[in-house]
Every structure is written in structure tokens, then in C-alpha cells.
Design a protein around this motif. Structure first.
Motif, PDB file in Angstrom:
ATOM      1  N   SER A  28       1.260 -12.016   4.774  1.00 56.83           N
ATOM      2  CA  SER A  28       2.085 -12.536   5.693  1.00 56.83           C
ATOM      3  C   SER A  28       2.631 -14.102   5.215  1.00 56.83           C
ATOM      4  CB  SER A  28       1.924 -13.519   7.555  1.00 56.83           C
ATOM      5  OG  SER A  28      -0.283 -14.310   6.510  1.00 56.83           O
ATOM      6  N   ASP A  29       2.408 -14.690   4.145  1.00 53.18           N
ATOM      7  CA  ASP A  29       2.744 -15.583   2.592  1.00 53.18           C
ATOM      8  C   ASP A  29       4.010 -15.124   1.887  1.00 53.18           C
ATOM      9  OD1 ASP A  29       0.337 -16.667   3.437  1.00 53.18           O
ATOM     10  OD2 ASP A  29      -0.278 -16.174   1.868  1.00 53.18           O
ATOM     11  N   SER A  30       5.163 -15.739   2.237  1.00 52.91           N
ATOM     12  CA  SER A  30       6.133 -15.845   1.629  1.00 52.91           C
ATOM     13  C   SER A  30       5.919 -15.142   0.059  1.00 52.91           C
ATOM     14  CB  SER A  30       6.916 -17.119   0.801  1.00 52.91           C
ATOM     15  OG  SER A  30       8.087 -16.899   0.402  1.00 52.91           O
ATOM     16  N   LEU A  31       6.766 -14.296  -0.543  1.00 54.56           N
ATOM     17  CA  LEU A  31       6.957 -13.375  -1.402  1.00 54.56           C
ATOM     18  C   LEU A  31       6.485 -14.357  -2.534  1.00 54.56           C
ATOM     19  CD1 LEU A  31       7.536 -10.713  -3.771  1.00 54.56           C
ATOM     20  CD2 LEU A  31      10.336 -10.966  -3.066  1.00 54.56           C
ATOM     21  N   VAL A  32       7.081 -15.604  -2.594  1.00 53.56           N
ATOM     22  CA  VAL A  32       7.159 -16.414  -3.648  1.00 53.56           C
ATOM     23  C   VAL A  32       5.749 -17.423  -3.773  1.00 53.56           C
ATOM     24  CG1 VAL A  32       8.009 -19.038  -4.358  1.00 53.56           C
ATOM     25  CG2 VAL A  32       9.637 -17.360  -3.112  1.00 53.56           C
ATOM     26  N   LYS A  33       5.068 -17.413  -2.520  1.00 52.80           N
ATOM     27  CA  LYS A  33       3.983 -18.033  -2.593  1.00 52.80           C
ATOM     28  C   LYS A  33       3.018 -16.919  -3.265  1.00 52.80           C
ATOM     29  CE  LYS A  33       0.236 -20.492   0.168  1.00 52.80           C
ATOM     30  NZ  LYS A  33      -0.929 -19.508  -0.915  1.00 52.80           N
ATOM     31  N   ARG A  34       3.336 -15.878  -3.083  1.00 54.54           N
ATOM     32  CA  ARG A  34       2.295 -14.252  -3.240  1.00 54.54           C
ATOM     33  C   ARG A  34       2.564 -14.275  -4.716  1.00 54.54           C
ATOM     34  NH1 ARG A  34       3.798  -9.811  -0.184  1.00 54.54           N
ATOM     35  NH2 ARG A  34       5.945 -11.710   1.089  1.00 54.54           N
ATOM     36  N   ALA A  35       3.848 -14.504  -5.411  1.00 56.99           N
ATOM     37  CA  ALA A  35       3.663 -14.295  -6.640  1.00 56.99           C
ATOM     38  C   ALA A  35       3.543 -15.180  -7.569  1.00 56.99           C
ATOM     39  CB  ALA A  35       5.453 -13.950  -7.080  1.00 56.99           C
TER      40      ALA A  35
ATOM     41  N   THR B  76      10.772   5.408  12.837  1.00 62.18           N
ATOM     42  CA  THR B  76      10.010   4.637  11.765  1.00 62.18           C
ATOM     43  C   THR B  76      10.345   3.284  11.370  1.00 62.18           C
ATOM     44  OG1 THR B  76      10.538   6.687  10.953  1.00 62.18           O
ATOM     45  CG2 THR B  76       9.770   4.946   9.201  1.00 62.18           C
ATOM     46  N   LEU B  77      11.580   3.051  12.064  1.00 63.81           N
ATOM     47  CA  LEU B  77      11.971   1.304  12.449  1.00 63.81           C
ATOM     48  C   LEU B  77      11.584   0.098  13.051  1.00 63.81           C
ATOM     49  CD1 LEU B  77      15.610   2.195  11.609  1.00 63.81           C
ATOM     50  CD2 LEU B  77      14.161   1.235   9.521  1.00 63.81           C
ATOM     51  N   GLY B  78      11.107   1.675  13.822  1.00 63.54           N
ATOM     52  CA  GLY B  78      10.327   0.471  14.892  1.00 63.54           C
ATOM     53  C   GLY B  78       8.770   0.409  14.387  1.00 63.54           C
ATOM     54  N   VAL B  79       7.955   0.579  13.605  1.00 63.57           N
ATOM     55  CA  VAL B  79       6.651   0.852  13.059  1.00 63.57           C
ATOM     56  C   VAL B  79       6.574  -0.305  12.655  1.00 63.57           C
ATOM     57  CG1 VAL B  79       5.206   1.755  11.876  1.00 63.57           C
ATOM     58  CG2 VAL B  79       6.916   3.335  13.072  1.00 63.57           C
ATOM     59  N   VAL B  80       5.856  -1.251  12.828  1.00 66.08           N
ATOM     60  CA  VAL B  80       6.005  -2.377  12.794  1.00 66.08           C
ATOM     61  C   VAL B  80       3.581  -2.670  12.424  1.00 66.08           C
ATOM     62  CG1 VAL B  80       5.708  -4.981  12.316  1.00 66.08           C
ATOM     63  CG2 VAL B  80       7.630  -3.380  13.630  1.00 66.08           C
ATOM     64  N   LEU B  81       3.335  -2.741  11.632  1.00 67.75           N
ATOM     65  CA  LEU B  81       1.636  -2.323  11.878  1.00 67.75           C
ATOM     66  C   LEU B  81       1.442  -3.588  11.527  1.00 67.75           C
ATOM     67  CD1 LEU B  81       1.546   0.037   8.989  1.00 67.75           C
ATOM     68  CD2 LEU B  81       2.002   0.613  11.177  1.00 67.75           C
ATOM     69  N   VAL B  82       0.319  -4.094  11.995  1.00 69.38           N
ATOM     70  CA  VAL B  82      -0.369  -5.111  12.112  1.00 69.38           C
ATOM     71  C   VAL B  82      -0.862  -5.616  10.598  1.00 69.38           C
ATOM     72  CG1 VAL B  82      -2.607  -6.201  12.636  1.00 69.38           C
ATOM     73  CG2 VAL B  82      -1.707  -4.524  14.681  1.00 69.38           C
ATOM     74  N   LEU B  83      -0.552  -7.108   9.998  1.00 62.82           N
ATOM     75  CA  LEU B  83      -0.868  -7.036   9.628  1.00 62.82           C
ATOM     76  C   LEU B  83      -1.883  -7.317   8.415  1.00 62.82           C
ATOM     77  CD1 LEU B  83       2.335 -10.080   9.125  1.00 62.82           C
ATOM     78  CD2 LEU B  83       2.643  -8.007   8.112  1.00 62.82           C
ATOM     79  N   LEU B  84      -2.011  -6.424   7.049  1.00 64.43           N
ATOM     80  CA  LEU B  84      -3.390  -6.875   6.723  1.00 64.43           C
ATOM     81  C   LEU B  84      -3.745  -7.540   5.068  1.00 64.43           C
ATOM     82  CD1 LEU B  84      -3.775  -2.813   6.264  1.00 64.43           C
ATOM     83  CD2 LEU B  84      -4.221  -4.014   8.150  1.00 64.43           C
ATOM     84  N   THR B  85      -4.621  -7.927   5.019  1.00 62.81           N
ATOM     85  CA  THR B  85      -5.272  -8.952   4.408  1.00 62.81           C
ATOM     86  C   THR B  85      -4.569  -8.166   3.530  1.00 62.81           C
ATOM     87  OG1 THR B  85      -6.712  -9.443   5.283  1.00 62.81           O
ATOM     88  CG2 THR B  85      -6.500 -10.378   3.728  1.00 62.81           C
ATOM     89  N   SER B  86      -4.425  -8.817   2.132  1.00 60.33           N
ATOM     90  CA  SER B  86      -3.185  -8.285   0.650  1.00 60.33           C
ATOM     91  C   SER B  86      -4.491  -8.243   0.123  1.00 60.33           C
ATOM     92  CB  SER B  86      -2.038  -9.232   0.239  1.00 60.33           C
ATOM     93  OG  SER B  86      -1.874  -8.729  -1.255  1.00 60.33           O
ATOM     94  N   CYS B  87      -4.757  -7.062  -1.084  1.00 65.70           N
ATOM     95  CA  CYS B  87      -5.380  -6.913  -2.004  1.00 65.70           C
ATOM     96  C   CYS B  87      -5.515  -7.473  -3.279  1.00 65.70           C
ATOM     97  CB  CYS B  87      -5.543  -5.269  -2.830  1.00 65.70           C
ATOM     98  SG  CYS B  87      -4.324  -4.761  -3.423  1.00 65.70           S
ATOM     99  N   GLY B  88      -4.538  -8.254  -3.383  1.00 62.53           N
ATOM    100  CA  GLY B  88      -4.644  -9.797  -4.598  1.00 62.53           C
ATOM    101  C   GLY B  88      -5.518 -10.576  -4.448  1.00 62.53           C
ATOM    102  N   SER B  89      -5.458 -10.714  -5.187  1.00 63.90           N
ATOM    103  CA  SER B  89      -6.207 -12.672  -5.701  1.00 63.90           C
ATOM    104  C   SER B  89      -5.834 -13.805  -4.947  1.00 63.90           C
ATOM    105  CB  SER B  89      -6.391 -12.887  -7.004  1.00 63.90           C
ATOM    106  OG  SER B  89      -5.304 -13.228  -7.567  1.00 63.90           O
ATOM    107  N   GLY B  90      -6.122 -14.300  -3.489  1.00 61.85           N
ATOM    108  CA  GLY B  90      -5.317 -15.147  -2.952  1.00 61.85           C
ATOM    109  C   GLY B  90      -3.869 -15.087  -2.046  1.00 61.85           C
ATOM    110  N   GLY B  91      -3.787 -15.519  -1.279  1.00 60.92           N
ATOM    111  CA  GLY B  91      -2.966 -15.508   0.088  1.00 60.92           C
ATOM    112  C   GLY B  91      -3.150 -14.150   0.739  1.00 60.92           C
ATOM    113  N   SER B  92      -2.229 -13.780   1.479  1.00 65.03           N
ATOM    114  CA  SER B  92      -2.001 -12.958   2.642  1.00 65.03           C
ATOM    115  C   SER B  92      -0.879 -12.323   2.891  1.00 65.03           C
ATOM    116  CB  SER B  92      -2.914 -13.096   4.266  1.00 65.03           C
ATOM    117  OG  SER B  92      -1.551 -13.638   4.789  1.00 65.03           O
TER     118      SER B  92
END
Length: 276
Positions: free
Chosen positions: A26-33, A8-24
Motif C-alpha cells: 500500500s506504500d507509494s511506489l516512490v517509498k518502496r523503491a 478480471t478488472l473487478g478483481v481487487v485482492l486484499v493487499l499483501l505484505t510485500s516480500c521486500g525489506s520494508g514497506g507494504s
């Protein structure tokens, strides 16, 4: 709390576009917030005292208070948090995919997990213990479990650790969730339940006249907040928030309110050490 499958730890899924308004994702948690004024936080809904969903739909507990404090320090109020239940086997995939912005869920920091996600913290240090009925004084620690039935849940190593290191003749039982283990314990179908001590302490608060924690921890578990791998900005911001919660007194206040009634001996505040 530790999980069993390193696959399970080896499962790294392709990063998806976030459902939020702006940012993906892959952005920093700080930027997403900052961009969304919203966070999706992964936690558990079945751990009294730590993270539990009540009958009226509220999510409460020490982990929840930690998550809310961190989110507020990032500029996100409690009513702008979406709580998502994240079971142990899904924590790394949920972080890596962007399904959650962070995980606060009795999530032990381990070298294997750090290969897949980053951690802030620790915000709490504990150890594995045993939950037993009050009328079973013959169980005084893991080494006294030979010939006994021990319950844990799938995806964790807790019971296997007992069998491997302390009581090779213990009989292991698995139930889907810890509440089912506790029900089996109360019914006399198993003799003990094992996982981290504060999780067990939460169940004592529900049945203090019937259950107790043995009080002999036999591992060291450092709970961290799981973040996307390599998010140094987010890691530093969350570490600063944890330190502030500790120094402000809110950390101890939450522990006393959520875990204190169980009689579990509260540990000293941890040293927040996770850095890249």
C-alpha cells in the motif's frame, strides 16, 4: 493491448505484505523503491521488440528500456529489478496485490482499468493492425477479412473487434500466445494475426522476407504504466521520468533500436497526461 473480461478488472485482492525489506504494497511506489532499492516489474516475455526474454535469460525491448529508465529515476538500478511475466488477465490482480510494483507491458489505458489501477503516461500511442504474409495482397485492412481466418490470443478483444466492426464473416482462431499465432500464419493455417501494430512489427523483424504489417491502424491504444490505485506520488514520479526519457532522446533511441528495423513508422512522442 485490450483484454476481454471486465470481470478480471473487478478483481481487487486484499493487499499483501510485500516480500521486500520494508514497506507494504500500500506504500507509494516512490517509498518502496527508496526503502528497498529494488522493484518487481510486470511485463511480457513474448513480444519481440517490446518485451522479450532471450535464450540467454535477458529481458529486452522498448518496454523494458522504458521500465529501466523509470526505475533508475526512482533510484533503482537495472540489476536491482526482478522481472515477472504478467499475462493480460493477471495485470490488475498483480498490481493490486503487490505481486508487482508496476506493470510495463503494452498496457492500454482504458476507463474500465482506471477503476482498478492508476496509470502513468502514456509513453506510447499506437493502434490495432494486422500481420499478414507478404503474398496476400488481397488483405488490405480489417474490412477485407470476410472469409479469412484471423488469429489472436485468449483474454484480448482484438479479433472480436474486427468481427464486430469490420468483417462479420471472418473466422476467428485463438492460440495460447502470439508466437503460436505467427507460426500458424507462416504455416498457412490462418490468414492474419491481429493485435497492436508495434507487437506485430516485432514479429516482422524476425521474418522480414515472409511477413509484413498491413499499416492501417483501426483503433487508438495509449500505453501506460500500471500502478496501485490512488498512488498519486508514484504516478507523478513516473510521469516525470517518462517526460525526461522523451526530452533526453533516450525514448526515440530505444524505439529506433527495437522497433525501427521492422519498418514500422514510429509515432511522435506522446503527451504525458495521466493525472488523478
Amino acid at each position: 493491448m485490450r483484454v476481454k473480461s471486465l470481470a478480471t478488472l473487478g478483481v481487487v485482492l486484499v493487499l499483501l505484505t510485500s516480500c521486500g525489506s520494508g514497506g507494504s504494497a500500500s506504500d507509494s511506489l516512490v517509498k518502496r523503491a527508496s526503502d528497498r532499492n529494488h522493484l518487481t516489474i510486470g511485463t511480457r516475455f513474448d513480444q519481440p521488440g517490446l518485451s522479450e526474454r532471450t535464450l540467454d535469460g535477458r529481458v529486452v525491448g522498448f518496454d523494458i528500456d522504458v521500465a529501466k529508465y523509470v526505475a533508475n529515476e526512482l533510484g533503482v538500478s537495472a540489476d536491482e529489478i526482478t522481472w515477472r511475466e504478467t499475462e493480460p488477465k493477471f495485470r490488475e490482480p498483480d498490481i493490486s496485490s503487490g505481486a508487482v510494483d508496476m506493470v510495463v507491458a503494452t498496457y492500454s489505458i482504458t476507463p474500465a482499468r482506471k477503476q482498478v489501477v492508476s496509470f502513468a503516461g502514456p509513453y506510447f500511442v499506437t493502434g490495432q493492425d494486422l500481420l499478414i504474409r507478404l503474398n496476400t495482397p488481397e488483405i488490405s485492412g480489417p474490412e477485407s477479412l470476410n472469409g479469412k481466418k484471423l488469429c489472436s490470443v485468449p483474454g484480448t478483444t482484438s479479433a472480436d473487434e474486427v468481427k464486430r466492426r469490420y468483417a462479420r464473416a471472418v473466422e476467428l482462431s485463438e492460440y495460447p500466445r502470439y508466437p503460436a499465432c505467427v507460426t500458424a500464419l507462416l504455416a498457412g493455417q490462418v490468414d492474419a494475426v491481429t493485435t497492436d501494430a508495434p507487437i506485430l512489427a516485432g514479429y516482422v523483424t524476425q521474418n522480414p522476407e515472409l511477413l509484413k504489417v498491413v499499416g492501417q491502424s483501426f483503433t487508438v491504444e495509449k500505453y501506460g504504466i500500471g500502478l496501485r490505485k490512488g498512488d498519486i506520488e508514484g504516478q507523478n514520479a513516473v510521469n516525470a521520468a517518462i517526460r525526461k526519457m522523451i526530452t533526453s532522446g533516450e525514448w526515440l533511441k530505444s524505439l529506433n533500436a527495437n522497433i525501427g528495423p521492422s519498418g514500422y513508422k514510429l509515432p511522435a512522442p506522446p503527451e504525458v497526461t495521466e493525472t488523478q
